[in-house]
Scaffold this motif. Structure first.
Motif, PDB file in Angstrom:
ATOM      1  N   ILE A 123      42.344  31.379  -3.379  1.00  0.00           N
ATOM      2  CA  ILE A 123      40.923  31.731  -3.363  1.00  0.00           C
ATOM      3  C   ILE A 123      40.792  33.040  -4.122  1.00  0.00           C
ATOM      4  O   ILE A 123      41.421  34.036  -3.764  1.00  0.00           O
ATOM      5  N   THR A 124      39.990  33.036  -5.172  1.00  0.00           N
ATOM      6  CA  THR A 124      39.874  34.209  -6.021  1.00  0.00           C
ATOM      7  C   THR A 124      38.451  34.374  -6.544  1.00  0.00           C
ATOM      8  O   THR A 124      37.635  33.447  -6.447  1.00  0.00           O
ATOM      9  N   LYS A 125      38.177  35.545  -7.092  1.00  0.00           N
ATOM     10  CA  LYS A 125      36.893  35.781  -7.767  1.00  0.00           C
ATOM     11  C   LYS A 125      37.122  35.951  -9.264  1.00  0.00           C
ATOM     12  O   LYS A 125      36.188  36.216 -10.010  1.00  0.00           O
ATOM     13  N   LYS A 126      38.384  35.774  -9.681  1.00  0.00           N
ATOM     14  CA  LYS A 126      38.748  35.982 -11.078  1.00  0.00           C
ATOM     15  C   LYS A 126      38.856  34.636 -11.809  1.00  0.00           C
ATOM     16  O   LYS A 126      39.815  33.888 -11.583  1.00  0.00           O
ATOM     17  N   PRO A 127      37.916  34.328 -12.690  1.00  0.00           N
ATOM     18  CA  PRO A 127      37.966  33.064 -13.436  1.00  0.00           C
ATOM     19  C   PRO A 127      39.257  32.909 -14.240  1.00  0.00           C
ATOM     20  O   PRO A 127      39.722  31.783 -14.463  1.00  0.00           O
ATOM     21  N   SER A 128      39.846  34.022 -14.661  1.00  0.00           N
ATOM     22  CA  SER A 128      41.062  33.957 -15.478  1.00  0.00           C
ATOM     23  C   SER A 128      42.228  33.331 -14.723  1.00  0.00           C
ATOM     24  O   SER A 128      43.121  32.727 -15.322  1.00  0.00           O
ATOM     25  N   ASN A 176      37.776  39.290   3.273  1.00  0.00           N
ATOM     26  CA  ASN A 176      37.164  40.565   2.870  1.00  0.00           C
ATOM     27  C   ASN A 176      37.946  41.249   1.764  1.00  0.00           C
ATOM     28  O   ASN A 176      37.359  41.886   0.879  1.00  0.00           O
ATOM     29  N   MET A 177      39.254  41.118   1.789  1.00  0.00           N
ATOM     30  CA  MET A 177      40.076  41.743   0.745  1.00  0.00           C
ATOM     31  C   MET A 177      39.816  41.097  -0.612  1.00  0.00           C
ATOM     32  O   MET A 177      39.814  41.779  -1.641  1.00  0.00           O
ATOM     33  N   VAL A 178      39.605  39.777  -0.619  1.00  0.00           N
ATOM     34  CA  VAL A 178      39.260  39.084  -1.871  1.00  0.00           C
ATOM     35  C   VAL A 178      37.844  39.470  -2.288  1.00  0.00           C
ATOM     36  O   VAL A 178      37.575  39.761  -3.452  1.00  0.00           O
ATOM     37  N   ARG A 179      36.941  39.478  -1.327  1.00  0.00           N
ATOM     38  CA  ARG A 179      35.534  39.804  -1.582  1.00  0.00           C
ATOM     39  C   ARG A 179      35.394  41.200  -2.204  1.00  0.00           C
ATOM     40  O   ARG A 179      34.594  41.415  -3.122  1.00  0.00           O
ATOM     41  N   ASN A 199      31.839  28.087   3.161  1.00  0.00           N
ATOM     42  CA  ASN A 199      31.156  28.944   4.125  1.00  0.00           C
ATOM     43  C   ASN A 199      30.746  30.309   3.573  1.00  0.00           C
ATOM     44  O   ASN A 199      30.100  31.094   4.270  1.00  0.00           O
ATOM     45  N   ASN A 200      31.139  30.580   2.339  1.00  0.00           N
ATOM     46  CA  ASN A 200      30.782  31.869   1.711  1.00  0.00           C
ATOM     47  C   ASN A 200      30.228  31.643   0.304  1.00  0.00           C
ATOM     48  O   ASN A 200      30.772  32.165  -0.683  1.00  0.00           O
ATOM     49  N   PRO A 201      29.136  30.881   0.175  1.00  0.00           N
ATOM     50  CA  PRO A 201      28.619  30.494  -1.143  1.00  0.00           C
ATOM     51  C   PRO A 201      28.164  31.674  -2.011  1.00  0.00           C
ATOM     52  O   PRO A 201      28.240  31.599  -3.235  1.00  0.00           O
ATOM     53  N   LYS A 202      27.703  32.745  -1.393  1.00  0.00           N
ATOM     54  CA  LYS A 202      27.206  33.895  -2.153  1.00  0.00           C
ATOM     55  C   LYS A 202      28.318  34.699  -2.809  1.00  0.00           C
ATOM     56  O   LYS A 202      28.067  35.513  -3.693  1.00  0.00           O
TER      57      LYS A 202
END
Length: 255
Positions: A123-128, A176-179, A199-202
């Motif tokens: 699970i990441t927020k980095k598209p790369s 939270n650490m990823v967020r 559960n965290n779409p935003k």
């Protein structure tokens, strides 16, 4: 005379042992099946009411087992890395907690299953990272958060040794650490991964499924409890034939 008394005492003790109730019979007599679960791996197991109760796929499975035995289910939420010690000490009767059947764990406890097979997921927020190969993920700057004592922690140590694994006790802390971009990603099992994203779409989390691991999920029982082990084996076969796992899968994991 002393020798005769000694022989008689040994015989009495042997008969007492033979007549002792098995763990399963004690559960039925007491009217309680005590479940150990971590409560930090949604949708499989999630603690509620301040850790006094739990819900999820695993909890519904345990409740069905208890109902079939004709007893009440007692839930004990315990840190994941403390579950096997709790089982071995007799604090709980069974462990159902999205626990992967591994050779190392199997040397300590018995398993029934798998009742579900899974794999690892990032699970990441980095598209790369979504298109990165394993070699690219295995970089020192790619810190990843995992649940302490899970196979995800071991997976990083063996499969991505250059990555720094940050261990936490709860799923919420890991998310939270990823967020907050304190880590590059969270490594967990596939059902948990899908639940976190849904559960965290935003947060715009990106799930990255992996085919690099095989995760057979099972029910853990203390090895000396052969009668209970036999009952759960037979229950699992019957539950599978009657479609219980499919019903629970649709309820908690979706299509």
């Amino acid at each position: 005379m002393k020798h005769i008394l000694k022989v008689m005492l040994i015989a009495i003790l042997a008969l007492t042992t033979l007549n002792a109730d098995t763990r399963l019979q004690k559960i039925v007599k007491k009217g309680e099946l005590v479940l150990g679960t971590s409560g930090n791996m949604t949708p499989m197991t999630r603690s509620i009411n301040g850790g006094k109760d739990a819900v999820g796929f695993d909890i519904d499975l345990a409740k069905t087992m208890a109902d079939t035995m004709g007893v009440e289910l007692v839930i004990k939420v315990i840190a994941f890395d403390k579950l096997i010690p709790a089982l071995k000490s007799g604090k709980v009767d069974i462990v159902i907690s999205n626990m992967t059947i591994t050779p190392r764990r199997n040397t300590q406890v018995a398993f029934v299953g798998p009742y579900l097979t899974s794999g690892k997921c990032l699970i990441t927020k980095k598209p790369s990272l979504a298109s990165a190969q394993k070699e690219e993920l295995n970089k020192a700057f790619n810190k990843m958060v995992v649940i302490k004592g899970s196979t995800s922690e071991e997976f990083i140590k063996i499969g991505m040794p250059k990555v720094q694994a940050i261990t936490v006790e709860s799923e919420e802390e890991a998310i939270n650490m990823v967020r907050e971009s304190k880590v590059a990603a969270m490594l967990t099992d596939y059902p948990v991964c899908l639940s976190v994203v849904a559960n965290n779409p935003k947060d715009n989390f990106i799930p990255i499924p992996s085919t690099l691991s095989y995760e057979p999920i099972g029910i853990a029982i203390a090895p000396q409890n052969t009668h209970l082990l036999n009952w759960i084996q037979n229950f699992s076969v019957r539950a599978n034939k009657m479609g219980l796992f499919e019903v629970l899968g649709k309820k908690w994991l979706g299509k």
